[in-house]
Design a protein around this motif. Sequence first.
Motif, PDB file in Angstrom:
ATOM      1  N   ALA A 221     -28.798  65.690  20.908  1.00 42.83           N
ATOM      2  CA  ALA A 221     -30.141  66.172  20.592  1.00 42.83           C
ATOM      3  C   ALA A 221     -30.870  66.754  21.795  1.00 42.83           C
ATOM      4  CB  ALA A 221     -30.975  65.047  19.979  1.00 42.83           C
ATOM      5  N   CYS A 222     -30.291  66.596  22.989  1.00 45.92           N
ATOM      6  CA  CYS A 222     -30.969  67.125  24.171  1.00 45.92           C
ATOM      7  C   CYS A 222     -30.178  68.274  24.784  1.00 45.92           C
ATOM      8  CB  CYS A 222     -31.194  66.031  25.212  1.00 45.92           C
ATOM      9  SG  CYS A 222     -29.734  65.609  26.195  1.00 45.92           S
ATOM     10  N   GLU A 223     -30.873  69.068  25.586  1.00 45.90           N
ATOM     11  CA  GLU A 223     -30.234  69.987  26.510  1.00 45.90           C
ATOM     12  C   GLU A 223     -30.545  69.469  27.906  1.00 45.90           C
ATOM     13  OE1 GLU A 223     -31.463  73.978  25.647  1.00 45.90           O
ATOM     14  OE2 GLU A 223     -30.770  73.875  23.571  1.00 45.90           O
ATOM     15  N   TRP A 224     -29.767  69.914  28.901  1.00 46.87           N
ATOM     16  CA  TRP A 224     -30.031  69.371  30.225  1.00 46.87           C
ATOM     17  C   TRP A 224     -29.943  70.433  31.300  1.00 46.87           C
ATOM     18  CZ3 TRP A 224     -24.986  69.695  28.850  1.00 46.87           C
ATOM     19  CH2 TRP A 224     -24.010  69.782  29.845  1.00 46.87           C
ATOM     20  N   VAL A 225     -30.661  70.177  32.378  1.00 43.29           N
ATOM     21  CA  VAL A 225     -30.715  71.081  33.526  1.00 43.29           C
ATOM     22  C   VAL A 225     -29.931  70.438  34.662  1.00 43.29           C
ATOM     23  CG1 VAL A 225     -32.197  72.157  35.257  1.00 43.29           C
ATOM     24  CG2 VAL A 225     -32.934  72.057  32.865  1.00 43.29           C
ATOM     25  N   ALA A 226     -28.938  71.149  35.159  1.00 39.38           N
ATOM     26  CA  ALA A 226     -28.097  70.638  36.232  1.00 39.38           C
ATOM     27  C   ALA A 226     -28.106  71.578  37.424  1.00 39.38           C
ATOM     28  CB  ALA A 226     -26.650  70.459  35.743  1.00 39.38           C
ATOM     29  N   HIS A 227     -28.052  70.976  38.615  1.00 41.88           N
ATOM     30  CA  HIS A 227     -27.845  71.709  39.864  1.00 41.88           C
ATOM     31  C   HIS A 227     -28.983  72.664  40.169  1.00 41.88           C
ATOM     32  CE1 HIS A 227     -24.889  73.214  42.989  1.00 41.88           C
ATOM     33  NE2 HIS A 227     -24.709  71.897  42.996  1.00 41.88           N
ATOM     34  N   HIS A 228     -30.184  72.358  39.705  1.00 40.88           N
ATOM     35  CA  HIS A 228     -31.356  73.181  39.991  1.00 40.88           C
ATOM     36  C   HIS A 228     -32.148  72.522  41.114  1.00 40.88           C
ATOM     37  CE1 HIS A 228     -33.962  76.499  38.826  1.00 40.88           C
ATOM     38  NE2 HIS A 228     -35.006  75.694  38.987  1.00 40.88           N
ATOM     39  N   THR A 229     -32.759  73.329  41.973  1.00 36.73           N
ATOM     40  CA  THR A 229     -33.504  72.792  43.112  1.00 36.73           C
ATOM     41  C   THR A 229     -34.507  71.741  42.668  1.00 36.73           C
ATOM     42  OG1 THR A 229     -33.280  74.925  44.236  1.00 36.73           O
ATOM     43  CG2 THR A 229     -34.945  73.401  45.082  1.00 36.73           C
TER      44      THR A 229
ATOM     45  N   ARG B 133     -32.827  59.118  22.308  1.00 35.55           N
ATOM     46  CA  ARG B 133     -32.898  58.487  20.982  1.00 35.55           C
ATOM     47  C   ARG B 133     -34.334  58.116  20.634  1.00 35.55           C
ATOM     48  NH1 ARG B 133     -28.171  55.890  22.931  1.00 35.55           N
ATOM     49  NH2 ARG B 133     -29.342  53.986  23.400  1.00 35.55           N
ATOM     50  N   GLY B 134     -35.056  57.571  21.611  1.00 36.89           N
ATOM     51  CA  GLY B 134     -36.445  57.228  21.363  1.00 36.89           C
ATOM     52  C   GLY B 134     -37.308  58.436  21.080  1.00 36.89           C
ATOM     53  N   ALA B 135     -37.038  59.525  21.797  1.00 35.69           N
ATOM     54  CA  ALA B 135     -37.804  60.753  21.585  1.00 35.69           C
ATOM     55  C   ALA B 135     -37.529  61.341  20.207  1.00 35.69           C
ATOM     56  CB  ALA B 135     -37.466  61.767  22.675  1.00 35.69           C
ATOM     57  N   VAL B 136     -36.269  61.326  19.796  1.00 34.62           N
ATOM     58  CA  VAL B 136     -35.915  61.820  18.465  1.00 34.62           C
ATOM     59  C   VAL B 136     -36.608  60.992  17.390  1.00 34.62           C
ATOM     60  CG1 VAL B 136     -34.023  62.064  16.823  1.00 34.62           C
ATOM     61  CG2 VAL B 136     -33.718  62.824  19.183  1.00 34.62           C
ATOM     62  N   ALA B 137     -36.603  59.690  17.564  1.00 34.98           N
ATOM     63  CA  ALA B 137     -37.246  58.806  16.590  1.00 34.98           C
ATOM     64  C   ALA B 137     -38.748  59.058  16.500  1.00 34.98           C
ATOM     65  CB  ALA B 137     -36.978  57.347  16.946  1.00 34.98           C
ATOM     66  N   ALA B 138     -39.338  59.516  17.599  1.00 34.01           N
ATOM     67  CA  ALA B 138     -40.772  59.794  17.619  1.00 34.01           C
ATOM     68  C   ALA B 138     -41.107  61.187  17.107  1.00 34.01           C
ATOM     69  CB  ALA B 138     -41.314  59.617  19.035  1.00 34.01           C
ATOM     70  N   GLY B 139     -40.072  61.990  16.793  1.00 32.36           N
ATOM     71  CA  GLY B 139     -40.316  63.304  16.218  1.00 32.36           C
ATOM     72  C   GLY B 139     -40.176  64.471  17.176  1.00 32.36           C
ATOM     73  N   ALA B 140     -39.583  64.259  18.341  1.00 33.23           N
ATOM     74  CA  ALA B 140     -39.405  65.359  19.289  1.00 33.23           C
ATOM     75  C   ALA B 140     -38.502  66.440  18.692  1.00 33.23           C
ATOM     76  CB  ALA B 140     -38.803  64.843  20.584  1.00 33.23           C
ATOM     77  N   THR B 141     -38.893  67.678  18.868  1.00 35.69           N
ATOM     78  CA  THR B 141     -38.121  68.808  18.342  1.00 35.69           C
ATOM     79  C   THR B 141     -37.362  69.557  19.429  1.00 35.69           C
ATOM     80  OG1 THR B 141     -40.126  70.156  18.523  1.00 35.69           O
ATOM     81  CG2 THR B 141     -39.654  69.153  16.382  1.00 35.69           C
ATOM     82  N   GLU B 142     -37.773  69.375  20.678  1.00 39.45           N
ATOM     83  CA  GLU B 142     -37.081  69.978  21.809  1.00 39.45           C
ATOM     84  C   GLU B 142     -37.108  68.984  22.959  1.00 39.45           C
ATOM     85  OE1 GLU B 142     -37.124  73.991  24.671  1.00 39.45           O
ATOM     86  OE2 GLU B 142     -38.630  73.738  23.085  1.00 39.45           O
ATOM     87  N   ILE B 143     -35.934  68.650  23.478  1.00 38.37           N
ATOM     88  CA  ILE B 143     -35.824  67.672  24.557  1.00 38.37           C
ATOM     89  C   ILE B 143     -34.964  68.278  25.652  1.00 38.37           C
ATOM     90  CG2 ILE B 143     -35.117  65.337  25.214  1.00 38.37           C
ATOM     91  CD1 ILE B 143     -35.177  64.651  22.171  1.00 38.37           C
ATOM     92  N   VAL B 144     -35.517  68.338  26.847  1.00 39.07           N
ATOM     93  CA  VAL B 144     -34.779  68.844  28.002  1.00 39.07           C
ATOM     94  C   VAL B 144     -34.766  67.757  29.063  1.00 39.07           C
ATOM     95  CG1 VAL B 144     -34.636  70.591  29.812  1.00 39.07           C
ATOM     96  CG2 VAL B 144     -35.410  71.237  27.523  1.00 39.07           C
ATOM     97  N   ALA B 145     -33.570  67.354  29.482  1.00 40.38           N
ATOM     98  CA  ALA B 145     -33.414  66.346  30.527  1.00 40.38           C
ATOM     99  C   ALA B 145     -33.040  67.037  31.834  1.00 40.38           C
ATOM    100  CB  ALA B 145     -32.341  65.332  30.133  1.00 40.38           C
ATOM    101  N   VAL B 146     -33.714  66.659  32.911  1.00 36.49           N
ATOM    102  CA  VAL B 146     -33.485  67.267  34.216  1.00 36.49           C
ATOM    103  C   VAL B 146     -32.893  66.223  35.153  1.00 36.49           C
ATOM    104  CG1 VAL B 146     -34.510  68.519  36.157  1.00 36.49           C
ATOM    105  CG2 VAL B 146     -35.468  68.775  33.852  1.00 36.49           C
ATOM    106  N   ASP B 147     -31.710  66.508  35.673  1.00 34.83           N
ATOM    107  CA  ASP B 147     -31.069  65.620  36.631  1.00 34.83           C
ATOM    108  C   ASP B 147     -31.697  65.851  38.003  1.00 34.83           C
ATOM    109  OD1 ASP B 147     -29.433  64.152  38.281  1.00 34.83           O
ATOM    110  OD2 ASP B 147     -27.550  64.942  37.487  1.00 34.83           O
ATOM    111  N   CYS B 148     -32.418  64.844  38.488  1.00 29.93           N
ATOM    112  CA  CYS B 148     -33.140  64.956  39.763  1.00 29.93           C
ATOM    113  C   CYS B 148     -32.496  64.133  40.876  1.00 29.93           C
ATOM    114  CB  CYS B 148     -34.595  64.513  39.588  1.00 29.93           C
ATOM    115  SG  CYS B 148     -35.523  65.404  38.325  1.00 29.93           S
ATOM    116  N   HIS B 149     -31.239  63.735  40.681  1.00 32.08           N
ATOM    117  CA  HIS B 149     -30.602  62.871  41.669  1.00 32.08           C
ATOM    118  C   HIS B 149     -29.731  63.670  42.638  1.00 32.08           C
ATOM    119  CE1 HIS B 149     -28.797  59.529  43.649  1.00 32.08           C
ATOM    120  NE2 HIS B 149     -27.583  59.957  43.329  1.00 32.08           N
ATOM    121  N   GLY B 150     -30.048  63.537  43.930  1.00 31.35           N
ATOM    122  CA  GLY B 150     -29.262  64.194  44.966  1.00 31.35           C
ATOM    123  C   GLY B 150     -28.078  63.341  45.381  1.00 31.35           C
TER     124      GLY B 150
END
Length: 273
Positions: free
Chosen positions: A79-87, A44-61
């Motif tokens: 508004a985001c896409e996310w990366v799951a199960h990546h090394t 939400r904060g990134a969208v408010a700041a004008g982000a046009t592409e947001i990718v969230a990466v889950d880094c928790h094992g």
Amino acid sequence: MRVLIMSDMEGVSGIVTWKQVEGGSPMFEEGRRLYTEEINAAVRGAVAAGATEIVAVDCHGAGGDWTFNSYVPELLHPACEWVAHHTWSRYTELLEQGCDAALMVGMHARAGTPDGVMCHTISTVTWRNLWFNDDLVGELGINAALCGHFGCPVALVTGDEATCREGREILGDDPVYVAVKRGLSRYSARQIPPVRARQMIEDGAREALSRVKKGHVYTVGSPTTITVEVETVDKVGQFRNKRGVEVIEKLKVQSTAANWMAAWDQIWPQAEK
């Protein structure tokens, strides 16, 4: 504006014990909802700041098929896409394309930090200390170095007070720091309620991206020597016979290369948390 969110679970408000972050535990389901909502706050904060592409990466094992796969998908902000199960530490696509800023959400302090909630560095049973040249770092430093290798600044760090303090040691005062709890011990904390913590993260992300040019690009320096100190002598064995890695003391190994990424490639992946 392209924004990368790198996230971990131990630095989230409301989380203080392993059972809250271990896949399959009854407490994990609440923990992953708390985790996902802090990601949403950053989005939400990134969208408010004008982000046009947001990718969230889950880094928790989290263990098993939950490893790097702990977000609750149906709760994620659209508004985001996310990366799951990546090394871990290996998602570089957005960084290679040209990323304007990285937001570090839910980070925890490095191993051995007295007031670091659930503090550890990569593995709770293997890694004791980690240095990039002369910098003593934890997982925040690893993520920052990965981004820095591609020239991407870290704009925001969230977690407990110890993590924010650790961030300032290597990143300085340019990023925005949001502390959502204060560690009283490794497994206890005085915490800000999640609803208020999320608003702080949202506000912090918006502020951070509004001044992103001041964000700190963490560069380790070239050549790079990565030093790992392990807990016990038997843990050294997993590093033997790796190209570019040598055992320098009974509990220490080193990887040296022309730059950080090359040195990291020689020593990682190893044991996961």
